[in-house]
Scaffold this active site. Structure first.
Site, short mmCIF file in Angstrom:
data_model
loop_
_atom_site.label_atom_id
_atom_site.label_comp_id
_atom_site.label_asym_id
_atom_site.label_seq_id
_atom_site.Cartn_x
_atom_site.Cartn_y
_atom_site.Cartn_z
N CYS A 104 8.27 4.24 -0.67
CA CYS A 104 8.48 4.73 0.68
C CYS A 104 9.98 4.87 0.94
O CYS A 104 10.81 4.37 0.22
CB CYS A 104 7.88 3.76 1.68
SG CYS A 104 6.12 3.47 1.44
N SER A 154 0.81 -1.21 0.00
CA SER A 154 0.00 0.00 0.00
C SER A 154 0.84 1.26 0.00
O SER A 154 0.32 2.36 0.07
CB SER A 154 -0.90 0.02 1.25
OG SER A 154 -0.11 0.04 2.41
N CYS A 155 2.14 1.11 -0.08
CA CYS A 155 3.02 2.25 0.20
C CYS A 155 3.63 2.86 -1.03
O CYS A 155 3.79 4.06 -1.11
CB CYS A 155 4.13 1.80 1.16
SG CYS A 155 5.30 3.08 1.60
#
Length: 282
Positions: free
Chosen positions: A118, A114-115
């Site tokens: 990052c 979901s990142c």
């Protein structure tokens, strides 16, 4: 790679009735991406199209721009202590002479499904220089009706989603609405990387006359991936983030959100949308 789905036992409750049955789940496993033998990033992904995923990731990092930049991609044998191959580690070898940006070798990135990208130290570190400025791409003019038809066509092409209900999808369409490619993954950014990676492997960059459609929201990293691949239009069925809108405005990317039914919001690059009525302020 056949580990796209897995079966697990589930207790099912329907209208008070309880039963036990097997359920089909989307597979999620880590993929370590190495660049010229050095660990670079780990992403949680749905196995499959791993080489394309790694290549697409390196396009967004500014490492790859053409098939000629890529020497080969291999699974790393002996990836575990006992010497077995998990097919969860890939090594991307670039062609001698390809310049590797310092940032890619200075950070080990762990990205969740979901990142996206990052671990970046700052916004400036994410804003990599695009090789194909969106503002310089050939003119693309899209009818709102054409854009409105794309989500249903993407949904119809999501074969694994029909079995699991647990996958994001990304699709490339031509400027006249032809479906060029679609990829599914537990991570929306991985689905986009798989599309872009397949394009770079086949010598298809820049994707200057295409529309990228994503099944979820339009985050900053997805806007960046579109810009780095030379894609002039990014559309999403959900909301964009403020940074995605800022990046689109800076680079000339057309950004469309909340593409549902006949409705949509155009956040940037409205010159590529054939608007028939004057915009009103509300």
């Amino acid at each position: 790679m056949g580990r796209v789905t897995e079966r697990r036992k589930v207790i099912r409750i329907r209208d008070g009735a309880v039963s036990t049955r097997p359920d089909t789940l989307v597979a999620e496993e880590p993929l370590e991406i190495r660049l010229n033998g050095r660990p670079l990033a780990i992403t949680m992904r749905t196995p499959g199209d791993d080489f394309a995923l790694a290549a697409g990731f390196l396009v967004s990092e500014g490492v790859l721009a053409a098939a000629s930049d890529l020497q080969n991609i291999v699974y790393c044998a002996g990836a575990t202590a006992d010497g077995s191959n998990t097919y969860n580690v890939v090594d991307v070898r670039t062609t001698p002479g390809v310049v590797i940006p310092d940032i890619t070798l200075e950070r080990n990135v762990y990205t969740t499904s979901s990142c996206g990208l990052c671990g970046k130290a700052s916004l400036d570190a994410v804003r990599t220089t695009a090789r194909w400025p969106i503002a310089d791409t050939p003119p693309v003019r899209l009818e709102p009706e054409l854009l409105a038809s794309l989500p249903d066509r993407l949904r119809a092409a999501q074969r694994v989603f029909d079995r699991t209900g647990g996958l994001h999808a990304a699709a490339l369409f031509s400027a006249d609405g032809e479906l060029l490619d679609v990829r599914e993954d537990v991570g929306r950014h991985n689905a986009v990387d798989k599309l872009v990676g397949r394009a770079v492997q086949s010598g298809g960059l820049p994707l200057s006359r295409t529309v990228l459609l994503v099944s979820g929201r339009a985050s900053f990293e997805l806007a960046q991936k579109a810009v780095m691949a030379g894609i002039p239009v990014l559309a999403a069925v959900s909301a964009p983030s403020s940074l995605a809108v800022d990046l689109a405005a800076e680079t000339g990317l057309t950004l469309v959100g909340f593409l549902r039914g006949s409705s949509m919001n155009v956040y940037a690059g409205e010159d590529r949308i054939a608007l028939r009525a004057a915009a009103t302020q509300g």
